[in-house]
Write a protein that holds these residues in place. Structure first.
Motif, mmCIF file in Angstrom:
data_model
loop_
_atom_site.group_PDB
_atom_site.id
_atom_site.type_symbol
_atom_site.label_atom_id
_atom_site.label_comp_id
_atom_site.label_asym_id
_atom_site.label_seq_id
_atom_site.Cartn_x
_atom_site.Cartn_y
_atom_site.Cartn_z
ATOM 1 N N TRP A 263 0.901 -1.276 -0.177
ATOM 2 C CA TRP A 263 -0.027 0.051 -0.169
ATOM 3 C C TRP A 263 1.015 1.298 -0.036
ATOM 4 O O TRP A 263 0.781 2.195 -0.862
ATOM 5 N N LEU B 199 0.084 11.231 -10.355
ATOM 6 C CA LEU B 199 -1.011 12.025 -10.557
ATOM 7 C C LEU B 199 -0.599 13.763 -10.497
ATOM 8 O O LEU B 199 -1.364 14.500 -10.758
ATOM 9 N N ASN B 200 0.496 13.705 -9.993
ATOM 10 C CA ASN B 200 1.180 15.234 -9.972
ATOM 11 C C ASN B 200 2.099 15.304 -11.230
ATOM 12 O O ASN B 200 3.418 14.979 -10.961
ATOM 13 N N PHE C 203 2.415 1.640 -3.455
ATOM 14 C CA PHE C 203 1.558 1.830 -4.491
ATOM 15 C C PHE C 203 1.021 3.315 -4.423
ATOM 16 O O PHE C 203 0.737 4.007 -5.484
ATOM 17 N N TYR C 204 0.696 3.568 -3.243
ATOM 18 C CA TYR C 204 0.126 5.133 -2.939
ATOM 19 C C TYR C 204 1.183 6.164 -3.413
ATOM 20 O O TYR C 204 0.684 7.044 -4.210
ATOM 21 N N GLY D 21 3.752 17.610 -12.277
ATOM 22 C CA GLY D 21 5.035 18.422 -12.133
ATOM 23 C C GLY D 21 6.125 17.846 -11.126
ATOM 24 O O GLY D 21 7.226 18.332 -11.002
ATOM 25 N N TRP D 22 5.928 16.428 -10.490
ATOM 26 C CA TRP D 22 6.722 15.963 -9.431
ATOM 27 C C TRP D 22 7.771 15.580 -10.209
ATOM 28 O O TRP D 22 8.184 15.073 -11.475
ATOM 29 N N THR D 23 9.073 15.834 -9.559
ATOM 30 C CA THR D 23 10.422 15.191 -10.039
ATOM 31 C C THR D 23 11.176 15.196 -8.706
ATOM 32 O O THR D 23 11.080 15.653 -7.789
ATOM 33 N N GLY E 240 15.032 17.738 -6.721
ATOM 34 C CA GLY E 240 15.451 18.289 -5.566
ATOM 35 C C GLY E 240 15.913 17.105 -4.477
ATOM 36 O O GLY E 240 16.747 17.563 -3.768
ATOM 37 N N TYR E 241 15.215 16.354 -4.369
ATOM 38 C CA TYR E 241 15.496 15.060 -3.487
ATOM 39 C C TYR E 241 16.772 14.547 -3.738
ATOM 40 O O TYR E 241 17.815 14.752 -2.899
ATOM 41 N N ILE F 37 15.213 18.353 3.747
ATOM 42 C CA ILE F 37 13.776 17.983 4.464
ATOM 43 C C ILE F 37 13.847 17.874 5.905
ATOM 44 O O ILE F 37 14.756 17.035 6.016
ATOM 45 N N LEU G 57 1.288 6.466 -7.133
ATOM 46 C CA LEU G 57 -0.041 6.991 -7.628
ATOM 47 C C LEU G 57 0.056 8.429 -7.488
ATOM 48 O O LEU G 57 -0.107 9.388 -8.378
ATOM 49 N N ILE G 58 0.471 9.023 -6.308
ATOM 50 C CA ILE G 58 0.350 10.549 -6.122
ATOM 51 C C ILE G 58 1.265 11.357 -6.776
ATOM 52 O O ILE G 58 1.076 12.112 -7.367
#
Lengths: 159, 532
Positions: free
Chosen positions: A25, A36-37, A28-29, A39-41, A44-45, A119, A32-33
């Protein structure tokens, strides 16, 4: 392996399956997030990587092409591993991939005393952090597989 | 669950017993038993996505902000005639300006090339090679220190952006006196990067010779010459750009849009600051080993300043003395003020008070290293505070405080809703706006300008780790600022930091200096146009 499974008590099996589902879970979650975004990359991380392997991880972020590949593999890796663990399908491969992925996360941000990250963390960690614990939990699942009892592998590997 | 567990063991045994008998109904049920879990996670992710989109669309409706990057530096100016440039002053800033124009000393190119070979993250060499060709030629250089003049000639001759062994073009003429450079027929426009005490005089002379001017900030050293520069520029019709390259900063352009759309509500206070903590940042620049009365034209250096015997510290660290400098006010307050003037169009303040002192660098300087200025703008009903220290690096950024939201501005921009906002009250109550979470943020170069940016993205962006590139190129705002000036010359139009903006900048800085020296509140009389 089957031998071990045969010796699992019901409570042992239940908890192992719950652990497998929880980790599945989580993967998977998260995948998915990110999916669905748009612009995510991971730039930075990766740029925030510290420790003895930071050069290796930052080099991914430095190149726009490699970062696309890394982002793609990360998102779909998380989703595929998550599905594998939840559904109990090809779980051995999923677990090995998960251990690999988590060791990347761990090595890119090792919780060593002298390293400070951008972070903020919600707790205090030295050597052992939640990534490492999740990795070890998956290692446990690898040696105590449950998917041939409860999961698609029961059907896939049926002889 | 317990019952299920008890059954499991039996089931395992049964499974093993029936393993050779093909897929049973039990196998299928146990095989697909966990599918609902996938549904659960999927449902959660989609709900979350739906909620984010709802918040985004409600916010977008409320704020009416555009999410695209502003269109700057995209015009192609290379067409049209080649502009023939001269440069006066080739110190630290002169080097940067010429580099931003496309010319760099071959040894410096060599250094960057070597640095890039060792460290693949060092993009300075790559970025310099990629910088747009501005279609200019350097026909004259002027510096009163022989070593710098020679460097300027070699940089200007480096027409192919080569390192030491590359093929150079012809070296431009070196002028020992700036007046001769300004009189030259083969020069259309000049870049002036001399000490402050020469800015006004040189700009006036250049305008009188019909040369277009790019002038480093601050525009002037004295109040009187501020009027003269404005008159000379307006009378001659030259294209004048003052060197506040912040005008090209994407986040400032977006900030102006946010202010124009009244995202902040009634603004009451603006805080800007300078924080540095190094000898270089405190103007203790290195003294060149070849500098001497033989290699430096000291008389020309002094120019309009009070007479003083030859002194290397004063020559290289001139910013530390009022005799040649405008201190923090001219060097750094002006950048902050010009940014606020660009975003809010504040104009000249009604009044200024100032205090500070020489608290850390007790090295014989006369300008303060800690300084506070408070400007009042009764027409706008707000105060602007400037606060500076040259011995602490704490980053304070720019903050514009309004009744409905506050804006934090650096390379990125974020607008935070005020919990007691009137405008956003309803949306705060129904959870569309969450105090503590930005309602608008802009990260230069990001493909994803969103109201809802993830906390981690904010974190990285705020610390400059994300999106320092735009379209794969690192943006040098000085390059864009010079480009805009050259553009304006070719198109005969006014650039963004024109003579009017320059006049406001200079008067504003002089008011702070006067208030500091005279230890009183000074006023701008906008009827007679004088500082009182």
């Amino acid at each position: 392996m089957t031998k071990v499974n045969r010796n699992l008590s019901s409570i042992q099996l239940t908890l192992l399956v719950l652990l497998r589902l929880s980790i599945g879970w989580h993967f998977f979650y998260e995948g998915l997030i990110k999916l669905l975004n748009p612009g995510w990359t991971s730039v930075g991380y990766l740029m925030d990587s510290k420790g003895f392997m930071s050069g290796f991880f930052q080099s991914f972020a430095a190149n726009p092409t490699t970062i696309q590949v890394v982002d793609f593999l990360n998102i779909w890796g998380l989703i595929a591993i998550g599905l594998g663990l939840i559904l109990g399908a090809y779980t051995k491969i999923a677990k090995i991939a998960a251990i690999l992925l988590l060791s990347f996360y761990y090595l890119s941000h090792p919780p060593f005393l002298s390293l400070e990250y951008l972070i903020p963390t919600e707790g205090n960690y030295f050597i052992i952090n939640k990534t490492l614990i999740e990795l070890l939990a998956i290692a446990v699942l690898l040696v105590f597989p449950t998917s041939k009892i409860l999961g698609f592998d029961r059907l896939i590997f049926k002889k | 669950m317990a019952t299920d567990n008890n059954n499991n063991k039996n089931n395992q045994d049964k499974t093993n017993n029936t393993s050779k008998k093909g897929v049973t109904r039990r196998d299928v049920l146990k095989g697909i038993a966990t599918i609902p879990v996938v549904g659960g996670a999927l449902y959660g992710a989609l709900k979350r996505h739906q909620y984010d989109n709802l918040v985004k669309s409600k916010l977008a409706e409320e704020l009416q902000m555009s999410y695209e990057a502003p269109d700057i530096g995209e015009r192609n100016t290379s067409d049209g005639p080649t502009i023939r440039l001269g440069i006066i002053g080739f110190g630290i800033r002169g080097n940067h300006l010429l580099r931003a124009t496309g010319y760099m000393h071959p040894e410096d190119v060599e250094d960057w090339k070597k640095a890039a070979a060792v460290d693949s993250y060092d993009k300075r060499y790559h970025d310099f090679l990629m910088q747009d060709d501005l279609n200019v030629v350097i026909n004259g250089v002027c510096d009163i220190f022989d070593v710098y003049a020679d460097r300027a000639q070699r940089a200007a001759a480096n027409i192919n952006r080569e390192s030491v062994e590359g093929k150079m073009g012809p070296a431009p003429r070196r002028y020992k006196n700036y007046k001769d450079l300004l009189a030259a027929d083969d020069i259309d426009a000049v870049i002036i990067a001399t000490p402050d005490h020469w800015h006004g005089t040189m700009a006036i002379d250049a305008a009188r010779h019909g040369k277009h001017v790019y002038l480093e900030k601050p525009m002037t050293w004295t109040v009187e010459e501020t009027y003269e520069v404005r008159k000379a520029v307006k009378d001659s019709g030259i294209i004048f750009q003052l060197g506040h390259q912040g005008r090209q900063t994407e986040s400032y352009i977006k900030a102006k849009e946010a202010i124009d759309k009244n995202l902040l509500g009634k603004i009451s206070l603006i805080e800007v600051a300078t924080n540095r903590n190094s000898p270089n940042g405190a103007w203790v620049y290195p003294i060149h080993p070849e500098a001497s009365p033989q290699t430096i034209d000291w008389k020309q250096f002094i120019g309009p300043a009070p007479s003083h015997p030859f002194n290397l510290e004063r020559f290289f660290r001139w910013r530390c003395w009022w005799d040649y400098s405008t201190g923090l006010n001219g060097d750094l307050l002006t950048h902050e003020y010009d940014a606020i003037n660009q975003i809010l169009g504040v104009g000249i303040p009604h009044s200024a008070v100032s205090s500070g002192g020489i608290y850390y660098y007790k090295d014989g300087r006369t300008v303060p290293d800690v300084l506070q200025v408070a400007y009042e703008f009764p027409k706008h009903d707000f105060t602007m505070l400037y606060s500076a220290t040259l011995s602490s690096q704490k980053d304070r950024g720019k903050v514009i405080m309004g009744h409905d939201a506050w804006m934090e501005l650096g390379n990125s921009l974020s607008v935070m809703p005020d919990p007691s906002s009137t405008r956003y009250q309803e949306k705060i109550e129904n959870g569309i706006i969450e105090p503590g979470r930005p309602i608008y943020s802009y990260i230069p170069g990001s493909t994803n300008v969103d109201a809802v940016t993830s906390a981690t993205e904010q974190y990285f962006a705020g610390r400059g780790l994300l999106y320092t590139y735009r379209g794969g190129k690192r943006v040098d705002t000085t390059h864009l600022h010079i480009k805009e000036w050259l553009d304006s010359i070719r198109l005969n139009q006014q650039p963004s930091c024109d003579i009017n903006a320059g006049f406001e900048e200079a008067i504003t800085a002089h008011m702070a200096t006067k208030a500091y020296h005279e230890k009183r509140q000074v006023f701008w009389n906008d009827v007679d146009n004088v500082i009182e």
